[in-house]
Design a protein around this motif. Structure first.
Motif: not given
Length: 273
Positions: A1-3, A5-7, A9
């Motif tokens: 999930m964090k990856i 969101k980083i992608s 953004y």
């Protein structure tokens, strides 16, 4: 999930840089001379040349072009919205045999290339002696914005509850009062979206101004910039960038002022149907 969101953004930041860089480059170039523009692409000006903006007003008369563009865009948009609202009302709220054919006829204008109509429109304008005429230009702009205006307003108005009409008629409300006091406010998201699209389209027009305007004092911003660039060539790029940046300011102000209504109109249209 964090990856993920980083992608997302990261992609959003990349898109922002891609879209904002031309505006940034235009702004800093408007304060430079030719050497700074060509040799210091990303650098801030070593010497701030505010005289570039003075030249934009004195030589290019950019303020006159902006005023003309605002006249064409404001009155052309208002006329297109009024006519579009009047046409959309029967198409959206009444059932008759020619309802669908008329709707298709109006929206067919979205599929016809402007360049295919240059000769017939030119003959009409010549016949009415309409060159260098604000009224003719406003009529022309409004007519060509009608297809999209009718398409947006009719599509939105169709989904309003029919009970509104019945209740209003039972209370003694006439058709014009029903349209302008009840349906129009409820259709405002679509009207705002159609209006802002028409405004930007007219404000940035070049085709019709090239054909029908020969008086420099009636040039819009596109014609004003075109003649200024043609006159200056590459001898002094600073005033050209200053002129371009000045012409962008009104569109930014208009968009920021109507931003919420535009987004609401687009969002509402995406979930209706």
């Amino acid at each position: 999930m964090k990856i993920g969101k980083i992608s997302i953004y990261g992609f959003a930041i990349l898109c922002s840089v891609v879209f904002l860089y031309p505006l940034f480059f235009n702004l800093i170039s408007s304060f430079k001379d030719n050497e700074g523009i060509y040799n210091e692409i990303l650098a801030m000006p070593s010497k701030w040349r505010f005289e570039n903006f003075a030249a934009a007003f004195e030589s290019a008369k950019i303020h006159i072009s902006i005023i003309n563009s605002l006249i064409y865009a404001t009155f052309g948009t208002l006329l297109a919205l009024i006519l579009g609202l009047l046409a959309s009302y029967p198409l959206a709220r009444f059932k008759f045999k020619l309802n669908t054919p008329l709707y298709l006829y109006y929206t067919l204008g979205l599929m016809i290339p402007v360049f295919s109509m240059l000769i017939p429109i030119s003959r009409i304008v010549t016949a009415v002696n309409g060159f260098n005429n604000y009224f003719v230009m406003i009529i022309l702009y409004a007519v060509f914005e009608l297809p999209l205006t009718i398409f947006l307003i009719t599509g939105y108005m169709k989904d309003l509850p029919k009970e509104l009409d019945e209740s209003a008629i039972m209370d003694g409300c006439g058709p014009y009062r029903l349209l302008f006091q009840i349906l129009a406010p409820l259709t405002m998201p679509a009207i705002s979206t159609a209006g802002i699209l028409a405004f930007f389209s007219i404000y940035n027009d070049l085709v019709w101004n090239v054909l029908f305007i020969t008086d420099h004092d009636m040039y819009n911003i596109s014609m004003g910039l075109l003649t200024f660039v043609g006159k200056m060539g590459t001898s002094d790029m600073g005033p050209m960038f200053a002129s371009i940046f000045i012409t962008i300011i009104p569109t930014i102000i208009v968009y920021l002022f109507f931003q919420e209504k535009i987004e609401k109109g687009l969002g509402s249209g995406s979930v209706k149907g």
